[in-house]
Enzyme design. Structure first.
Site, PDB file in Angstrom:
ATOM      1  N   LYS A  46       9.000  11.629   8.838  1.00  0.00           N
ATOM      2  CA  LYS A  46       8.405  11.052   7.633  1.00  0.00           C
ATOM      3  C   LYS A  46       9.071  11.628   6.379  1.00  0.00           C
ATOM      4  O   LYS A  46       9.315  10.903   5.408  1.00  0.00           O
ATOM      5  CB  LYS A  46       6.899  11.331   7.611  1.00  0.00           C
ATOM      6  CG  LYS A  46       6.183  10.723   6.430  1.00  0.00           C
ATOM      7  CD  LYS A  46       4.703  11.087   6.426  1.00  0.00           C
ATOM      8  CE  LYS A  46       3.930  10.363   7.494  1.00  0.00           C
ATOM      9  NZ  LYS A  46       2.452  10.569   7.329  1.00  0.00           N
ATOM     10  N   ASP A  99       0.465   8.310   3.701  1.00  0.00           N
ATOM     11  CA  ASP A  99      -0.227   8.046   4.957  1.00  0.00           C
ATOM     12  C   ASP A  99      -0.104   6.582   5.312  1.00  0.00           C
ATOM     13  O   ASP A  99       0.024   5.719   4.433  1.00  0.00           O
ATOM     14  CB  ASP A  99      -1.703   8.425   4.858  1.00  0.00           C
ATOM     15  CG  ASP A  99      -2.019   9.700   5.631  1.00  0.00           C
ATOM     16  OD1 ASP A  99      -2.043   9.625   6.875  1.00  0.00           O
ATOM     17  OD2 ASP A  99      -2.225  10.754   5.009  1.00  0.00           O
TER      18      ASP A  99
END
Length: 231
Positions: A46, A99
């Site tokens: 990420k 997220d």
């Protein structure tokens, strides 16, 4: 709060309190400051993806791994906001969190933001088996990035309208650099015949290149790099 859209991605909704200032004359001298920001995540994949999405603005990203509570809610933006508040309490400096949620249409959007727990419970194989219970295997992603400024104010960038896809019959990670994500090993993009992780390099680069221009992190980068009036 006024709802705005960024030029880079009209679908990415941005909810900052302040989107730039002008002098009283409306013709102030503008500048783009050098930008360094912390990203709170322990996920190396990420973090690398965020670096790619912020590179065109030369934004320096520092990875900071923190143990943050994750609230149970159907809103991915609320999850990211809660984490961002916690992180700022610890670091007391500008930062952002990102997220994502994974939504299976015929399960009423489950697991949504609780996808991490679903993967821990079922794994990628389990999610593909659960998709056998659906008629169309339809699914989609939604994401939110939340930036906290020096004053502790939250700025939320949300995208709930990413292109849909389907869940594969079995996981396929491929063997490329994008194979780190469990979800990418089961998600087949619209119009494709292989999972996102296992697509041919040219097709994969095209899809990831489009996403890099239109992600919530890219929307954050565009906002951070906007010209502002010197104080």
């Amino acid at each position: 709060m006024q709802l705005l859209y960024t030029e880079a991605c009209p679908r990415a909704r941005v909810f900052p309190q302040d989107v730039g200032r002008q002098s009283s004359s409306g013709r102030s001298s503008l500048y783009v400051p050098s930008i360094k920001v912390a990203m709170c995540t322990g996920n190396e994949g990420k973090f690398r993806t965020a670096q790619e999405h912020l590179a065109r603005w030369s934004i320096e990203v520092e990875q900071v791994a923190l143990e943050l509570d994750e609230i149970q809610t159907t809103s991915v933006a609320e999850v990211a906001q809660h984490k961002a508040k916690q992180a700022f309490t610890i670091l007391r400096r500008p930062l952002f969190v990102e997220d994502s949620g994974f939504y299976i249409d015929e399960f009423g959007g489950w697991p949504g933001p609780m996808v991490k727990q679903a993967l821990e419970a079922f794994g990628p194989d389990g999610l593909t088996h659960l998709a056998d219970l659906t008629a169309k295997r339809a699914c989609r992603f939604a994401s939110a990035a939340v930036y906290v400024d020096e004053q502790g104010e939250l700025h939320t960038f949300s995208d709930e309208f990413r292109k849909p896809g389907t869940i594969a019959a079995t996981p396929d990670r491929g063997d490329g650099p994008r194979s780190w994500s469990d979800l990418w090993s089961i998600f087949i993009p619209e119009g494709a015949t292989a999972t996102l992780a296992a697509l041919p390099p040219v097709q994969q680069d095209q899809l990831f290149g489009e996403w890099a221009k239109c992600s919530v992190v890219a929307a954050l980068g565009e906002w951070l790099a906007r010209p502002v009036s010197p104080r």
